[in-house]
Write an enzyme that holds these catalytic residues in place. Structure first.
Site, PDB file in Angstrom:
ATOM      1  N   ALA A 127     -12.233  83.056 -54.060  1.00  0.00           N
ATOM      2  CA  ALA A 127      -9.913  82.933 -53.962  1.00  0.00           C
ATOM      3  C   ALA A 127      -9.826  82.518 -54.817  1.00  0.00           C
ATOM      4  O   ALA A 127      -8.491  83.775 -54.960  1.00  0.00           O
ATOM      5  CB  ALA A 127     -10.187  81.921 -52.700  1.00  0.00           C
ATOM      6  N   LEU A 129      -9.431  80.758 -57.208  1.00  0.00           N
ATOM      7  CA  LEU A 129      -9.099  79.677 -57.099  1.00  0.00           C
ATOM      8  C   LEU A 129      -9.956  78.742 -57.530  1.00  0.00           C
ATOM      9  O   LEU A 129      -9.874  77.311 -57.585  1.00  0.00           O
ATOM     10  CB  LEU A 129      -8.520  78.969 -55.289  1.00  0.00           C
ATOM     11  CG  LEU A 129      -7.520  79.418 -55.211  1.00  0.00           C
ATOM     12  CD1 LEU A 129      -7.200  79.210 -53.881  1.00  0.00           C
ATOM     13  CD2 LEU A 129      -6.210  79.349 -55.190  1.00  0.00           C
ATOM     14  N   SER A 131     -13.461  77.324 -57.374  1.00  0.00           N
ATOM     15  CA  SER A 131     -14.461  76.768 -56.679  1.00  0.00           C
ATOM     16  C   SER A 131     -15.484  75.951 -57.204  1.00  0.00           C
ATOM     17  O   SER A 131     -15.866  74.706 -57.238  1.00  0.00           O
ATOM     18  CB  SER A 131     -14.756  77.285 -55.231  1.00  0.00           C
ATOM     19  OG  SER A 131     -15.063  78.502 -55.827  1.00  0.00           O
ATOM     20  N   SER A 132     -16.023  76.883 -58.008  1.00  0.00           N
ATOM     21  CA  SER A 132     -16.859  76.695 -58.468  1.00  0.00           C
ATOM     22  C   SER A 132     -16.008  75.212 -60.312  1.00  0.00           C
ATOM     23  O   SER A 132     -17.396  75.184 -60.145  1.00  0.00           O
ATOM     24  CB  SER A 132     -17.467  78.064 -59.642  1.00  0.00           C
ATOM     25  OG  SER A 132     -16.298  78.113 -60.398  1.00  0.00           O
ATOM     26  N   ASP A 176      -9.754  76.875 -66.277  1.00  0.00           N
ATOM     27  CA  ASP A 176     -10.545  76.754 -65.079  1.00  0.00           C
ATOM     28  C   ASP A 176     -10.541  74.586 -65.066  1.00  0.00           C
ATOM     29  O   ASP A 176     -10.704  73.853 -64.324  1.00  0.00           O
ATOM     30  CB  ASP A 176     -11.583  76.798 -64.253  1.00  0.00           C
ATOM     31  CG  ASP A 176     -11.361  78.294 -63.880  1.00  0.00           C
ATOM     32  OD1 ASP A 176     -10.039  78.801 -64.255  1.00  0.00           O
ATOM     33  OD2 ASP A 176     -12.103  79.551 -63.512  1.00  0.00           O
TER      34      ASP A 176
END
Length: 386
Positions: A127, A129, A131-132, A176
């Site tokens: 998405a 956002l 997640s990883s 990130d």
């Protein structure tokens, strides 16, 4: 979106599965990038904030060299790995994220031995956002504490990035992991990706009567493939032709000359990066001077640049942005690497129902997959929760 297991439930499931209680549970958040897209690997500026969706990992150290990993989603069962055989090429699937971090830590001399790990995440996958990175940062934080490795948050950022680059194969920058590790409640992280210097910038949404609404288009993307790598290659070509170390070093007044030196596509890629860096700097200034209600036009201009110059949007993202803007959003843009994923809209809290309904109706009328729509708020970074 999955519902998070409570820390108690996660510990209970861990104990039931592995036969002993975890040594602790650590959480790390996903992120929304407020503005500054693809500027990170061009040594520029970004402004992400951590969201209240996290990857939680329960971990227990073992006395051997065996790793056992399981996640709460899917029916994949326990994955067992002999750490003596762990190599960069031996990891795949979801376990590449936690095992990638373990591999990097071991490469850097941190003596990670056997462990049991249970992952539960509420950060939507695919998405945009991150997640990883949430998984990577939760795992890195856990082992940093469990093994008393005494790595700084900045060093953990680089551990996560190296896992992403060298194991997962995604050529991402430090955005990130920095958002996931450095954030605090109610703030965005202003990050200089060249120096790694960071500054917390107030993002007082609630006080301004605002929310950030995320529209997960359900168009999944994978950074390790195709478009992301091609955009990075274009940026590197642009920097080489322009004779700079990175596009961070190109100013707005240099663009006219750049247009004569670069092919049309590469020029547009360069123009996005140069103007996006400017928008990040202006957004920080406006937030500090006037608050979040004054940044909407900058967000919308960012989306136009990503759509037209960097060409990383898609019909679903454009529809989400346009619909939000025509129904009261102060600003809206796609967020993340592009080619799918999520859009964000900065809206008055009182307009949430209106914008949500309008977007759902627009997607249905277009024949698109029904999106997930949810509000997020600036949240705390990676931490131990039990």
């Amino acid at each position: 979106m999955s519902t998070a297991l409570s820390p108690t439930a996660l510990a209970q499931q861990f104990t039931s599965l592995f036969g002993a209680a975890p040594d602790g549970i650590w959480a790390a958040p996903g992120r929304v990038n407020l503005i500054g897209e693809h500027t990170d690997y061009n040594e520029g500026f970004v402004l992400p904030f951590a969201i209240d969706r996290t990857a939680n990992v329960a971990v227990r150290l073992r006395g051997d060299n065996t790793a056992r990993l399981v996640s709460s989603y899917g029916n994949q069962g326990v994955v067992e790995v002999d750490l003596d055989t762990l190599s960069r090429d031996s990891m795949s699937g979801w376990t590449a994220y936690p095992l990638g971090v373990v591999w990097v830590l071991r490469q850097q001399g941190v003596a990670v031995g056997g462990f049991d790990l249970f992952l539960d995440s509420t950060v939507p996958t695919g998405a945009g956002l991150s997640s990883s990175a949430a998984i990577e940062c939760a795992v890195a934080t856990a082992f940093n504490e469990l093994l008393d490795a005494q790595l700084s948050p900045g060093a953990l950022v680089l551990v996560g990035q190296r896992a992403e680059n060298e194991v997962v194969g995604a050529p991402t920058g430090i955005l990130d992991q920095s958002a996931s590790l450095l954030s605090t409640d109610g703030h965005a992280v202003f990050l200089d990706c060249r120096s790694q210097a960071s500054q917390l910038v107030p993002l007082a949404l609630a006080a301004a009567g605002l929310i950030v609404l995320v529209v997960d288009t359900k168009v999944t993307h994978a950074h390790a493939t195709g478009g992301y790598a091609a955009r990075r290659a274009s940026c590197e070509l642009g920097a080489e032709v322009l004779g700079v170390a990175a596009l961070r070093d190109v100013d707005a007044e240099d663009l006219a000359e750049a247009a004569g030196l670069l092919d049309e596509e590469t020029f547009r890629r360069v123009r996005h990066i140069v103007t996006e860096d400017m928008r990040v700097l202006e957004t920080v200034s406006v937030l500090e001077a006037s608050g979040p209600s004054a940044i909407g036009d900058l967000l919308t201009a960012s989306h136009a640049s990503m759509r037209d110059d960097f060409e990383i949007s898609c019909p679903e993202l454009d529809l989400a942005v346009d619909t939000a803007l025509s129904n009261g959003a102060l600003g809206a843009r796609m967020t993340g690497g592009g080619f799918g994923g999520s859009a964000i809209a900065l809206i008055p809290a009182s307009a949430e129902a209106t914008v949500r309904t309008a977007v759902l109706d627009a997607f249905a009328a277009a024949g698109f997959t029904t999106p997930d729509i949810f509000a997020v708020s600036p949240a705390a970074g990676a931490r131990r929760i039990v």
